[in-house]
Design a protein around this motif. Structure first.
Motif, PDB file in Angstrom:
ATOM      1  N   TRP A  17      -1.756 -16.340  -0.682  1.00 31.99           N
ATOM      2  CA  TRP A  17      -2.154 -14.991  -0.306  1.00 31.99           C
ATOM      3  C   TRP A  17      -1.164 -14.007  -0.893  1.00 31.99           C
ATOM      4  O   TRP A  17      -0.052 -14.371  -1.249  1.00 31.99           O
ATOM      5  N   MET A  18      -1.576 -12.772  -0.990  1.00 31.05           N
ATOM      6  CA  MET A  18      -0.698 -11.748  -1.533  1.00 31.05           C
ATOM      7  C   MET A  18      -1.122 -10.382  -1.007  1.00 31.05           C
ATOM      8  O   MET A  18      -2.277 -10.191  -0.601  1.00 31.05           O
ATOM      9  N   THR A  19      -0.209  -9.450  -0.986  1.00 29.35           N
ATOM     10  CA  THR A  19      -0.514  -8.099  -0.544  1.00 29.35           C
ATOM     11  C   THR A  19      -0.095  -7.106  -1.609  1.00 29.35           C
ATOM     12  O   THR A  19       0.794  -7.371  -2.413  1.00 29.35           O
ATOM     13  N   SER A  20      -0.742  -5.947  -1.595  1.00 30.32           N
ATOM     14  CA  SER A  20      -0.388  -4.867  -2.512  1.00 30.32           C
ATOM     15  C   SER A  20      -0.336  -3.577  -1.708  1.00 30.32           C
ATOM     16  O   SER A  20      -1.149  -3.359  -0.807  1.00 30.32           O
ATOM     17  N   SER A  21       0.617  -2.731  -2.011  1.00 34.92           N
ATOM     18  CA  SER A  21       0.795  -1.498  -1.253  1.00 34.92           C
ATOM     19  C   SER A  21      -0.032  -0.341  -1.795  1.00 34.92           C
ATOM     20  O   SER A  21       0.035   0.766  -1.264  1.00 34.92           O
ATOM     21  N   THR A  22      -0.796  -0.559  -2.861  1.00 32.45           N
ATOM     22  CA  THR A  22      -1.690   0.466  -3.400  1.00 32.45           C
ATOM     23  C   THR A  22      -3.041  -0.148  -3.704  1.00 32.45           C
ATOM     24  O   THR A  22      -3.137  -1.322  -4.071  1.00 32.45           O
ATOM     25  N   THR A  23      -4.105   0.658  -3.581  1.00 37.09           N
ATOM     26  CA  THR A  23      -5.451   0.153  -3.885  1.00 37.09           C
ATOM     27  C   THR A  23      -5.673   0.052  -5.389  1.00 37.09           C
ATOM     28  O   THR A  23      -6.587  -0.651  -5.834  1.00 37.09           O
ATOM     29  N   THR A  24      -4.861   0.753  -6.189  1.00 38.25           N
ATOM     30  CA  THR A  24      -4.952   0.575  -7.639  1.00 38.25           C
ATOM     31  C   THR A  24      -4.283  -0.716  -8.072  1.00 38.25           C
ATOM     32  O   THR A  24      -4.507  -1.196  -9.177  1.00 38.25           O
ATOM     33  N   GLN A  25      -3.414  -1.259  -7.193  1.00 32.62           N
ATOM     34  CA  GLN A  25      -2.754  -2.547  -7.394  1.00 32.62           C
ATOM     35  C   GLN A  25      -1.911  -2.579  -8.664  1.00 32.62           C
ATOM     36  O   GLN A  25      -1.866  -3.568  -9.390  1.00 32.62           O
ATOM     37  N   GLU A  26      -1.218  -1.470  -8.912  1.00 28.61           N
ATOM     38  CA  GLU A  26      -0.299  -1.410 -10.045  1.00 28.61           C
ATOM     39  C   GLU A  26       1.057  -2.005  -9.692  1.00 28.61           C
ATOM     40  O   GLU A  26       1.825  -2.367 -10.574  1.00 28.61           O
ATOM     41  N   ASP A  27       1.363  -2.053  -8.397  1.00 25.33           N
ATOM     42  CA  ASP A  27       2.658  -2.576  -7.982  1.00 25.33           C
ATOM     43  C   ASP A  27       2.634  -4.092  -7.979  1.00 25.33           C
ATOM     44  O   ASP A  27       1.577  -4.719  -7.996  1.00 25.33           O
TER      45      ASP A  27
END
Length: 487
Positions: free
Chosen positions: A271-281
């Motif tokens: 699993w993984m998480t991203s702090s932006t919906t653009t998922q650039e991070d």
């Protein structure tokens, strides 16, 4: 514990000894990697994973590359430790897993259809074109028919922002092969199937579940491969659910922040998480588990991606113990203390693999602060404390059962954890001369089974003999051959 040589403090060995027990916390996710065999192996695994990911459309070859990448990356993961210095190995697992899945499908299609699809596979199974897409040699321009927000479930298209797709958050179901990959582009690619990486602003893939991405007005377009139709998402309307499956999910819209747990997956769960919906991070967290997994979603998380984990359910608060398994064995993976494992002393049911069972205890559900860990062959004995939040272990541990307090003393012992008064008696133990010649033998005695630094009562290295004192609670041997009680 005493021995015939001056004791050696193994905590001063640094990371050169892969078998030592570390009390230094390691950050979750893509941590830094140190030089050494584990890092070199991770580089090899990443190369194999990239090759498998890019060539999964080739029948048989992609399958071989994917299988090799998974095997090497898993070994690299185990050598690097479960959370420390494992970012490259985790990336290799993800790439190899996606590549293997794609190669399995392409190989099956090739066997079933054969020469009729030779041209399609030459253009790439996963990144090929459907009948409405432009030629591979023809650049995509705003005037081309890019599918009008169709994700092209069997090929690759570029949806031009402002024409084929509007700025905003969008979601798409997986296509006919169950794999949806996307990438935001800064300019028109010469080849939509293989766009220049310099044009990719961000990219991701969803397996057997929906994909999610925010398209910006400044983006040129969205490359979509193997996805269903993309639909806009109104992020102001929340519809929280109590369980989710694989794919990408919006935190705060579909998935509420808080503790979530997946139980019952077979094989690797990621699993993984991203702090932006653009998922650039970069992903802020990625874990692997075998029979259980835990994630603590934060309000700052925007996207939660998962595959291979089965169904995730929201953990109700306050925590209450779930019914114990019928066989009494606590599964490997991530276990929440007070829910799937109760405080107490446990013994592993197995210790397989090249390096044996590996476990960690964490003081937070985000699993960024581990308090202590253990890695060696033979049985493991661990006291799970009420102050622990997560107890995690590798597949090679087999499972965990409450320690038997009935004395069953052994006179000859080898690698593993041994409870004094239960498994072994106090006394002097002498080597049988079968220790490896690499000088990796270490021994530690503890006043309890927590394995904490402050509970260490004695240490030794390459001991010819050692003495277990009456006040010792636990004795650990690793890489030492066998010893027999002589006094």
């Amino acid at each position: 514990m005493s021995d015939q040589h001056p004791p050696i403090d193994l905590r001063k060995d640094g990371d050169q000894n892969p078998h030592r027990r570390s009390t230094t916390p390691h950050p979750a996710g893509y941590g830094t990697t140190s030089a050494g065999p584990a890092n070199a192996l991770a580089v090899v695994a990443l190369c194999l994973g990239l090759a498998a990911f890019l060539l999964n459309w080739l029948p048989f070859l992609g399958l071989l590359l994917g299988a090799a990448g998974v095997a090497v990356s898993v070994v690299a993961l185990r050598r690097a430790g479960r959370l420390g210095r494992k970012g490259m190995s985790i990336a290799a697992v993800v790439l190899s897993g996606v590549g293997t899945l794609g190669a399995l499908v392409s190989t099956a299609v090739w066997v079933a259809v054969g020469p009729q699809v030779t041209d399609a596979f030459r253009d790439g199974f996963r990144d090929g074109f459907n009948s409405t897409a432009p030629s591979r040699a023809q650049p995509v321009t705003p005037g081309d028919d890019a599918g009008a927000a169709s994700g092209s479930s069997s090929g690759a298209v570029v949806l031009v922002v402002g024409e084929d797709i509007q700025p905003g958050v969008h979601t798409a179901p997986p296509g006919e092969y169950g794999l949806c990959s996307w990438s935001r582009l800064s300019a028109a690619p010469a080849d939509p199937a293989f766009p220049d990486s310099d044009l990719e602003l961000s990219s991701a893939a969803a397996i057997d579940g929906p994909a999610v991405v925010e398209v910006l007005a400044t983006d040129y377009g969205l490359r979509s491969s193997g996805c269903g139709d993309w639909s806009p998402v109104d992020t102001t309307k929340t519809s929280p659910v109590q369980s989710i499956g694989p794919g990408q999910h919006l935190v705060g819209v579909e998935v509420e922040p808080g503790l979530w747990q997946a139980t019952g997956p077979t094989g690797e769960c990621a699993w993984m998480t991203s702090s932006t919906t653009t998922q650039e991070d970069e992903y802020t967290g990625i874990q692997t588990g075998v029979a259980a997994a835990v994630v603590d979603l934060q309000p700052t998380d925007e996207v939660f991606s998962t595959y291979g984990c089965g169904e995730w359910t929201k953990v109700p608060q306050p925590l209450t113990m779930q019914p114990a398994p019928a066989d009494g064995v606590v599964l490997t993976g991530d276990n929440l203390v007070g829910r799937t494992i109760a405080p107490g002393t446990y013994v592993s049911t197995a210790s397989e693999g090249d390096i044996g069972c590996y476990w960690q205890k964490f003081s937070d559900a985000r699993m960024q602060d581990h308090t202590v860990n253990g890695l060696h062959k033979g049985q493991h004995v661990v006291e799970v404390e009420a102050t622990d939040v997560v107890f995690a272990s590798s597949e090679d541990c087999g499972g965990w059962v409450p320690a038997d307090t009935t004395p069953d003393l052994e006179n000859t012992i080898g690698d593993g954890d041994w409870l004094v008064g239960i498994d072994i008696a106090p006394g002097t133990y002498t080597s049988n001369g079968d220790a490896p010649s690499d000088g990796s033998c270490r021994g530690e005695a503890f006043s309890d089974a927590t394995h904490r630094y402050e509970s260490v009562t004695g240490q030794g290295h390459d001991m010819e003999s050692f003495t277990v004192e009456p006040g010792d609670h636990l004795m650990t041997l690793d890489g030492c051959g066998t010893y027999t009680r002589t006094a």
